[in-house]
Design an enzyme around this catalytic site. Structure first.
Site, PDB file in Angstrom:
ATOM      1  N   MET A 155      60.638  23.557  34.525  1.00 33.96           N
ATOM      2  CA  MET A 155      59.941  24.845  34.514  1.00 33.96           C
ATOM      3  C   MET A 155      58.692  24.748  35.376  1.00 33.96           C
ATOM      4  SD  MET A 155      60.132  26.005  30.507  1.00 33.96           S
ATOM      5  CE  MET A 155      59.388  27.590  30.872  1.00 33.96           C
TER       6      MET A 155
ATOM      7  N   CYS B 194      68.019  28.281  40.420  1.00 35.53           N
ATOM      8  CA  CYS B 194      66.870  29.190  40.419  1.00 35.53           C
ATOM      9  C   CYS B 194      67.215  30.470  41.168  1.00 35.53           C
ATOM     10  CB  CYS B 194      65.655  28.521  41.055  1.00 35.53           C
ATOM     11  SG  CYS B 194      64.200  29.599  41.088  1.00 35.53           S
TER      12      CYS B 194
ATOM     13  N   HIS C 159      73.352  26.787  33.418  1.00 31.80           N
ATOM     14  CA  HIS C 159      72.766  27.952  32.750  1.00 31.80           C
ATOM     15  C   HIS C 159      73.874  28.988  32.618  1.00 31.80           C
ATOM     16  CE1 HIS C 159      69.062  30.650  32.136  1.00 31.80           C
ATOM     17  NE2 HIS C 159      70.124  31.373  31.831  1.00 31.80           N
TER      18      HIS C 159
ATOM     19  N   ASN D 151      72.744  25.319  29.015  1.00 26.92           N
ATOM     20  CA  ASN D 151      71.378  25.815  29.172  1.00 26.92           C
ATOM     21  C   ASN D 151      71.386  27.339  29.112  1.00 26.92           C
ATOM     22  OD1 ASN D 151      69.198  26.387  31.928  1.00 26.92           O
ATOM     23  ND2 ASN D 151      68.534  25.866  29.876  1.00 26.92           N
ATOM     24  N   GLY D 152      70.296  27.905  28.577  1.00 25.20           N
ATOM     25  CA  GLY D 152      70.135  29.351  28.587  1.00 25.20           C
ATOM     26  C   GLY D 152      70.099  29.963  27.198  1.00 25.20           C
TER      27      GLY D 152
ATOM     28  N   ARG E  34      61.994  27.338  27.554  1.00 30.42           N
ATOM     29  CA  ARG E  34      60.960  28.203  26.995  1.00 30.42           C
ATOM     30  C   ARG E  34      60.679  27.883  25.530  1.00 30.42           C
ATOM     31  NH1 ARG E  34      60.566  31.583  31.121  1.00 30.42           N
ATOM     32  NH2 ARG E  34      59.357  33.259  30.195  1.00 30.42           N
TER      33      ARG E  34
END
Length: 591
Positions: free
Chosen positions: A132, A257, A346, A387-388, A413
């Site tokens: 991140m 990204c 993701h 991921n996600g 996050r």
């Protein structure tokens, strides 16, 4: 006796020569493959020989076999598979030059060090801290390591062209200075330049923490779309490793990204998912640049909207089998043509149009966990991380229980919003738990240990430039606790103090050390009950709260609150540092 095949006559001599040739070829193949350590040999053989398989009556193309020839040994005696065109450390020019050969086949380093790195990567993969920007710097990674001795840590993305640019500039500066100091002497050799150039700027982006516990299993994520730049970036990482500044477990290529400034202007990140052959070249470049001493991995999405612009209604009608087949094609192309066997995915599509922000890409496209689970089940010779949208330790456990074939779960996050929520990770997710190093009994102990890191960082750097990053890492350690906001405000003031003193013409001399300021802020604003609550007590409390109230918008309440505060801070302070970096046109990382 003669032998006739398709009308051709073969005598005894011909037959004898043919048999000898077959025996030599068989022995040579066995000797070469014996250099592979078993886990990689089994995986790569499975990939390269896998035939077309049917998934719900749909054919997928088979992996293309790729032959390697055992041709050279590394300087340290490590056995390699390599093409004859592979650059060695001796024939590389000091600024990278044309040493990288984009067409050379991948090689696999098979020595003890490479095997140990791969085992460390796999052993830590159950829970992963996602890369991140603005958050997963070495300060936050040190905090997470204090909370979990096992979690795999990812760095912020580092632009490969910036590393290559800085390395070349530092080398040229050393060469120029050395020549000016001794005009009559011979110019420094490429090896002398490589060993002696100043690396101060590079340290800022590659150096890991030096206070115990050390960073341990960690992955450096690189971004770029030029094989030469990625080769030179990996070369830089290994030079910094030799100098003792870092010791990463693996290198990761960012193919996930969706930011317009990365996937659009930069032409890398998620945009690379549309060019799997280029991704193969890029990962081979990383492999060559690190001399095969580190595993190379890929982080990606489940696809992009290229050719079929995203709308919520239109995407809902997308054929899931067609979408999965495209994802499989991306995975297969890379696995068959590069050393990559590990993918972090993701579970959302990346929308690449400029009007779609990174925040939109995190919220609007629906999560499709089932596609990542299918990959893990359909390709057992590869490893996949989900991921996600996963925010808490209990959610990570749930995903791993639903699909045991997954190699791990990656969370970003959730870690940033509530790092203490993962203090039970070692005992809940890893078979052996944290049997080595620091094991926190409460947050006061964590903060006390982190304070040692804070002082060490300020001794090495300029407090006016780095203090706010050091204090930022522990701002969310007491998320959702009484007076947590007052504690964060106090840390903001501590972080801003060096710049304020500088503006007033004063120095830090005579001021308390940063460690003392951080601990005083905690004791002033937080209760003893909060400071001394154990990881188990905190986890049980968090589970109770999760089950008592429905998660807002599918995210944990801690993440929602953290996002709102982050938006408010950006509105007050203007453009964030991430956006500022991406908006800049300079390739240099210098201030």
């Amino acid at each position: 006796m003669d032998l006739y095949v398709h009308g051709l006559r073969f005598g005894r001599t011909h037959i004898l020569v043919l048999l000898i040739t077959m025996v030599i070829a068989t022995v040579r193949t066995k000797v070469c493959t014996s250099f592979l350590f078993p886990s990689q040999l089994n995986k790569k053989n499975s990939i390269l020989t896998k035939q077309s398989t049917t998934h719900h009556h749909r054919q997928r193309s088979s992996f293309a076999a790729k032959s390697n020839t055992c041709t050279k040994h590394a300087d340290d005696g490590t056995k390699l598979f390599s093409s004859t065109g592979t650059p060695s450390s001796d024939d590389s020019t000091h600024n990278g030059g044309s040493a990288y050969n984009a067409n050379s086949p991948n090689r696999v380093v098979l020595g003890r060090d490479a095997s140990a790195k791969y085992d460390a990567l796999m052993g830590a993969s159950k829970l992963q801290l996602a890369p991140m920007m603005e958050y997963t710097d070495r300060n936050f990674r040190h905090l997470v390591r204090l909370l979990s001795g096992k979690t795999l840590l990812y760095t912020e993305m580092v632009a490969a062209n910036s590393l290559a640019y800085e390395r070349a500039a530092c080398m040229e500066e050393y060469e120029r200075t050395a020549t000016e100091a001794s005009p009559t002497a011979s110019p420094p050799s490429p090896q002398e330049v490589r060993e002696n150039y100043s690396d101060n700027y590079l340290q800022r982006y590659l150096t890991q923490g030096r206070v115990e516990p050390l960073e341990g299993p960690s992955v450096l994520q690189l971004g770029g779309s030029d094989p030469k730049s990625l080769y030179e970036a990996a070369l830089t990482v290994m030079e910094m490793t030799d100098r003792g500044h870092c010791d990463y477990t693996a290198l990761n290529l960012n193919c996930g990204c969706p930011s317009p400034k990365v996937a659009g202007k930069g032409c890398f990140g998620a945009a690379l998912m549309d060019e799997p052959k280029l991704v193969s070249e890029l990962t081979n470049a990383l492999h060559e640049g690190c001399d095969g001493k580190l595993p190379v991995t890929v982080k990606c999405r489940i696809g992009t909207d290229t050719g079929d612009p995203f709308t919520s209604e239109g995407y809902a009608e997308t054929d899931p089998e067609l979408e999965y087949s495209r994802l499989c094609r991306f995975i297969e192309t890379i696995a068959a043509n590069s050393p990559v066997t590990d993918f972090s995915v993701h579970a959302r599509i990346a929308v690449l149009r400029k009007s779609f922000s990174p925040a939109d890409n995190r919220k609007i496209p629906p999560l499709k966990y089932e596609l990542v689970r299918r990959l893990a089940q359909d390709y057992p010779e590869l490893t996949f991380t989900l991921n996600g949208g996963i925010d808490t330790l209990s959610q990570a456990q749930d995903q791993l229980n639903q699909c045991p074939e997954l190699n791990g779960v990656m969370i970003g996050r959730g870690f940033a919003a509530d790092p203490w929520g993962f203090a039970m990770a070692d005992s809940l997710l890893y078979d052996t738990g944290n049997t080595e190093g620091f094991a926190p009994r409460n947050r006061l102990e964590v903060l006390t240990e982190y304070a040692k890191h804070a002082d060490a960082e300020e001794e090495r750097g300029n407090p006016a430039k780095i203090r706010r990053f050091i204090t930022k890492a522990v701002q969310t350690l007491f998320t959702a606790e009484p007076n947590a906001k007052r504690y964060r405000i106090a840390l903001d003031e501590i972080g801003a103090q060096p710049k304020q003193l500088l503006r007033e013409g004063k120095s830090l001399e005579g001021q308390p050390p940063l460690s003392e300021l951080i601990l005083n802020a905690a004791h002033t604003h937080l209760s003893e009950e909060v400071l001394l609550r154990t990881p188990k007590e905190s986890y049980e409390k968090k589970l109770y709260e999760e089950r008592k109230s429905a998660l807002r918008a599918g995210r944990s309440s801690a993440v929602v609150d953290w996002q709102l505060e982050r938006i408010q801070q950006q509105q007050e302070n203007g453009m964030g540092s991430y956006e500022a970096v991406l908006a800049g046109s300079e390739t240099s990382m210098r201030d």
